[in-house]
Enzyme design. Structure first.
Site, mmCIF file in Angstrom:
data_model
loop_
_atom_site.group_PDB
_atom_site.id
_atom_site.type_symbol
_atom_site.label_atom_id
_atom_site.label_comp_id
_atom_site.label_asym_id
_atom_site.label_seq_id
_atom_site.Cartn_x
_atom_site.Cartn_y
_atom_site.Cartn_z
ATOM 1 N N GLY A 23 0.876 -1.179 0.000
ATOM 2 C CA GLY A 23 0.000 0.000 0.000
ATOM 3 C C GLY A 23 0.907 1.221 0.000
ATOM 4 O O GLY A 23 1.687 1.424 0.935
ATOM 5 N N ALA A 24 0.832 1.975 -1.088
ATOM 6 C CA ALA A 24 1.725 3.143 -1.213
ATOM 7 C C ALA A 24 0.903 4.424 -1.211
ATOM 8 O O ALA A 24 1.179 5.362 -1.951
ATOM 9 C CB ALA A 24 2.563 3.019 -2.487
ATOM 10 N N GLY A 25 -0.128 4.441 -0.381
ATOM 11 C CA GLY A 25 -0.979 5.627 -0.271
ATOM 12 C C GLY A 25 -0.396 6.605 0.743
ATOM 13 O O GLY A 25 0.822 6.721 0.891
ATOM 14 N N ASP A 83 2.194 -1.462 -4.561
ATOM 15 C CA ASP A 83 0.788 -1.059 -4.678
ATOM 16 C C ASP A 83 0.208 -1.714 -5.922
ATOM 17 O O ASP A 83 0.945 -2.096 -6.830
ATOM 18 C CB ASP A 83 0.671 0.472 -4.792
ATOM 19 C CG ASP A 83 -0.689 1.002 -4.333
ATOM 20 O OD1 ASP A 83 -0.762 1.582 -3.221
ATOM 21 O OD2 ASP A 83 -1.685 0.828 -5.071
ATOM 22 N N ARG A 118 -11.253 5.702 5.273
ATOM 23 C CA ARG A 118 -12.582 6.263 5.532
ATOM 24 C C ARG A 118 -12.780 7.636 4.903
ATOM 25 O O ARG A 118 -11.829 8.399 4.756
ATOM 26 C CB ARG A 118 -12.767 6.451 7.049
ATOM 27 C CG ARG A 118 -13.122 5.219 7.768
ATOM 28 C CD ARG A 118 -13.628 5.551 9.151
ATOM 29 N NE ARG A 118 -12.593 5.900 10.095
ATOM 30 C CZ ARG A 118 -12.848 6.346 11.326
ATOM 31 N NH1 ARG A 118 -14.096 6.527 11.713
ATOM 32 N NH2 ARG A 118 -11.865 6.609 12.161
ATOM 33 N N THR A 173 -4.344 -1.640 8.097
ATOM 34 C CA THR A 173 -5.621 -1.505 7.379
ATOM 35 C C THR A 173 -6.814 -1.724 8.322
ATOM 36 O O THR A 173 -6.808 -2.634 9.146
ATOM 37 C CB THR A 173 -5.666 -2.540 6.228
ATOM 38 O OG1 THR A 173 -4.569 -2.285 5.356
ATOM 39 C CG2 THR A 173 -6.965 -2.445 5.445
ATOM 40 N N ASN A 174 -7.827 -0.897 8.159
ATOM 41 C CA ASN A 174 -9.048 -0.977 8.973
ATOM 42 C C ASN A 174 -10.165 -1.753 8.284
ATOM 43 O O ASN A 174 -10.150 -1.859 7.063
ATOM 44 C CB ASN A 174 -9.541 0.450 9.259
ATOM 45 C CG ASN A 174 -8.825 1.060 10.442
ATOM 46 O OD1 ASN A 174 -8.669 0.419 11.473
ATOM 47 N ND2 ASN A 174 -8.371 2.301 10.277
ATOM 48 N N HIS A 231 -9.831 -1.362 17.970
ATOM 49 C CA HIS A 231 -9.547 -0.027 17.437
ATOM 50 C C HIS A 231 -10.836 0.514 16.827
ATOM 51 O O HIS A 231 -11.002 0.585 15.624
ATOM 52 C CB HIS A 231 -8.446 -0.169 16.373
ATOM 53 C CG HIS A 231 -8.015 1.139 15.782
ATOM 54 N ND1 HIS A 231 -7.664 2.224 16.533
ATOM 55 C CD2 HIS A 231 -7.841 1.516 14.486
ATOM 56 C CE1 HIS A 231 -7.294 3.209 15.728
ATOM 57 N NE2 HIS A 231 -7.402 2.810 14.482
HETATM 58 N N1 APR Z 1 -2.913 -4.327 -2.915
HETATM 59 C C1 APR Z 1 -2.043 -3.324 -2.682
HETATM 60 N N2 APR Z 1 -2.416 -2.045 -2.514
HETATM 61 C C2 APR Z 1 -3.718 -1.770 -2.598
HETATM 62 C C3 APR Z 1 -4.698 -2.754 -2.846
HETATM 63 C C4 APR Z 1 -4.243 -4.085 -3.013
HETATM 64 N N3 APR Z 1 -5.093 -5.088 -3.255
HETATM 65 N N4 APR Z 1 -5.903 -2.159 -2.882
HETATM 66 C C5 APR Z 1 -5.703 -0.850 -2.640
HETATM 67 N N5 APR Z 1 -4.387 -0.612 -2.487
HETATM 68 C C6 APR Z 1 -3.704 0.653 -2.246
HETATM 69 C C7 APR Z 1 -4.342 1.842 -2.934
HETATM 70 O O1 APR Z 1 -3.991 1.858 -4.316
HETATM 71 C C8 APR Z 1 -3.741 3.010 -2.147
HETATM 72 O O2 APR Z 1 -2.538 3.483 -2.746
HETATM 73 O O3 APR Z 1 -3.729 0.997 -0.871
HETATM 74 C C9 APR Z 1 -3.421 2.388 -0.769
HETATM 75 C C10 APR Z 1 -4.227 2.989 0.365
HETATM 76 O O4 APR Z 1 -3.822 4.304 0.497
HETATM 77 P P1 APR Z 1 -4.793 5.496 0.950
HETATM 78 O O5 APR Z 1 -6.074 5.390 0.202
HETATM 79 O O6 APR Z 1 -4.008 6.746 0.877
HETATM 80 O O7 APR Z 1 -5.144 5.117 2.467
HETATM 81 P P2 APR Z 1 -4.246 5.363 3.783
HETATM 82 O O8 APR Z 1 -4.610 6.667 4.386
HETATM 83 O O9 APR Z 1 -2.829 5.073 3.489
HETATM 84 O O10 APR Z 1 -4.874 4.239 4.734
HETATM 85 C C11 APR Z 1 -4.767 2.877 4.424
HETATM 86 O O11 APR Z 1 -4.967 2.189 6.717
HETATM 87 O O12 APR Z 1 -5.562 3.401 8.627
HETATM 88 C C12 APR Z 1 -5.988 2.525 7.628
HETATM 89 O O13 APR Z 1 -8.319 3.087 7.453
HETATM 90 C C13 APR Z 1 -7.075 3.152 6.795
HETATM 91 O O14 APR Z 1 -7.704 1.096 5.774
HETATM 92 C C14 APR Z 1 -7.004 2.311 5.574
HETATM 93 C C15 APR Z 1 -5.515 2.019 5.430
#
Ligand code: APR
Length: 320
Positions: free
Chosen positions: A10-12, A34, A83, A120-121, A176
């Site tokens: 996850g590179a968000g 990602d 969220r 992840t939540n 949580h």
């Molecule tokens: N495999 C890898 N990455 C994925 C997948 C997957 N199957 N599905 C989604 N992603 C990536 C998205 O492309 C996005 O870049 O996960 C990333 C999530 O990043 P953000 O939307 O910026 O979310 P973020 O604020 O980083 O939070 C991620 O952590 O705290 C929890 O509730 C929050 O569940 C959420 C998670």
């Protein structure tokens, strides 16, 4: 000694912040993974270009291929959706459960010896599902929530008592979610428990109750302000503290979502409890004495986590 390898799934928002912190702290080489093409590569390149200014040597790469996480020492999972205003963490369950299945299989096939931290939540259900899908030992898969929730609680307490954050320790147990259990008896300023500070006239029960409530809804407060996503700086900082505890065999005592079997009257689920993190992963779960009120609150929280697991099993029947 070879450098450690940190894989971030996850590179968000959180993933990028994790990579930045891991590089600044010199934890090792970093792979950002990602499903979206370009995002991990772009962030990796941008972060690599901090290196000359900051003087770090970490190799930071972006990937859409699970093969690139092979040999990772630590994996931090933030893949999934975050969220938006009006959503609870539980609203993310269906979509993030599918993501955990893909991530769990990716880890199982490529980095089964890693220490895995799930962010992840909805956290307590997702870390459980990730463990089930990955098949890793329970002590090597842990959820990040309590460090963040305690950090939020400590921040509010330091503000209330007008003391340095360095002198505040606080304690949050349970899931949580809105049912988390900030435990005031074990929360202190330089060792002085909060109830004593109230008796000394330094705050009131009403003010502390309001802080407890603000801590419980601390994530939602930030979602409401940001409007486009959820908190990421403090979640990433908290995840890194857990990774450092493992990599440095620090034996830190941290509240984490760990697999509890027997202690706290919990039988076989992930929930927030104090654990020791060292080179063995989750090396111990510490069972502390709780007041009747804290025990009852913890039970409410455990029941809420159980309900989420029932929902997970309903969605994916491979989850026994
Ligand atoms: N495999 C890898 N990455 C994925 C997948 C997957 N199957 N599905 C989604 N992603 C990536 C998205 O492309 C996005 O870049 O996960 C990333 C999530 O990043 P953000 O939307 O910026 O979310 P973020 O604020 O980083 O939070 C991620 O952590 O705290 C929890 O509730 C929050 O569940 C959420 C998670």
């Amino acid at each position: 000694m070879a450098r450690k390898k940190i894989a971030l799934i996850g590179a968000g928002n959180i993933g990028g912040t994790l990579a930045h912190l891991a590089a600044l702290k010199g934890l090792g080489d970093i792979v950002l993974f990602d499903v979206v093409e370009g995002i991990p590569q772009g962030k990796a390149l941008d972060l690599s270009q901090c290196g000359p200014v900051e003087g770090f040597d970490s190799q930071i790469t972006g990937s859409n291929d699970y093969a690139d996480i092979a040999g990772a020492d630590v994996i931090i999972v933030t893949a999934g959706v975050a969220r938006k205003p009006g959503m609870s963490r539980d609203d993310l369950l269906g979509i993030n459960l599918k993501v955990m299945k893909a991530v769990g299989e990716g880890i199982k096939n490529n980095a089964p010896d890693a220490f895995v931290i799930c962010i992840t939540n909805p956290l307590d259900a997702m870390v459980w599902a990730l463990r089930e899908f990955s098949g890793l030992p329970h002590n090597k898969v842990v959820g990040m929530a309590g460090v963040l929730d305690s950090s939020r609680f400590s921040h509010f307490l330091a503000d209330e008592f007008k003391v340095s954050i360095k002198d505040v320790t606080s304690f949050v147990l349970g899931g949580h979610g809105d049912t988390m259990v900030p435990v005031i008896e074990y929360s202190t300023v330089s060792g002085i428990p909060i109830p004593d500070l109230i008796a000394m006239g330094r705050s009131t029960q009403e003010r502390i109750d309001a802080i407890v409530q603000r801590t419980r809804s601390g994530g939602g407060e930030i979602v409401g302000l940001l409007k486009t996503g959820s908190a990421f700086y403090a979640p990433a900082t908290s995840g890194i503290a857990m990774a450092e505890a493992y990599l440095g065999d620090q034996k830190r005592v941290l509240p984490c979502a760990a697999y509890v079997e027997g202690k706290y009257g919990v039988d076989g689920l992930y929930v927030g409890v104090p654990v020791v993190i060292g080179a063995g992963g989750v090396e111990e779960i510490i069972e502390i004495a709780l007041s009747d009120e804290a025990k009852a609150n913890l039970q409410v929280s455990v029941d809420a986590v159980k309900e989420l697991l029932v929902a997970c099993r309903g969605i994916d029947n491979s989850l026994a």
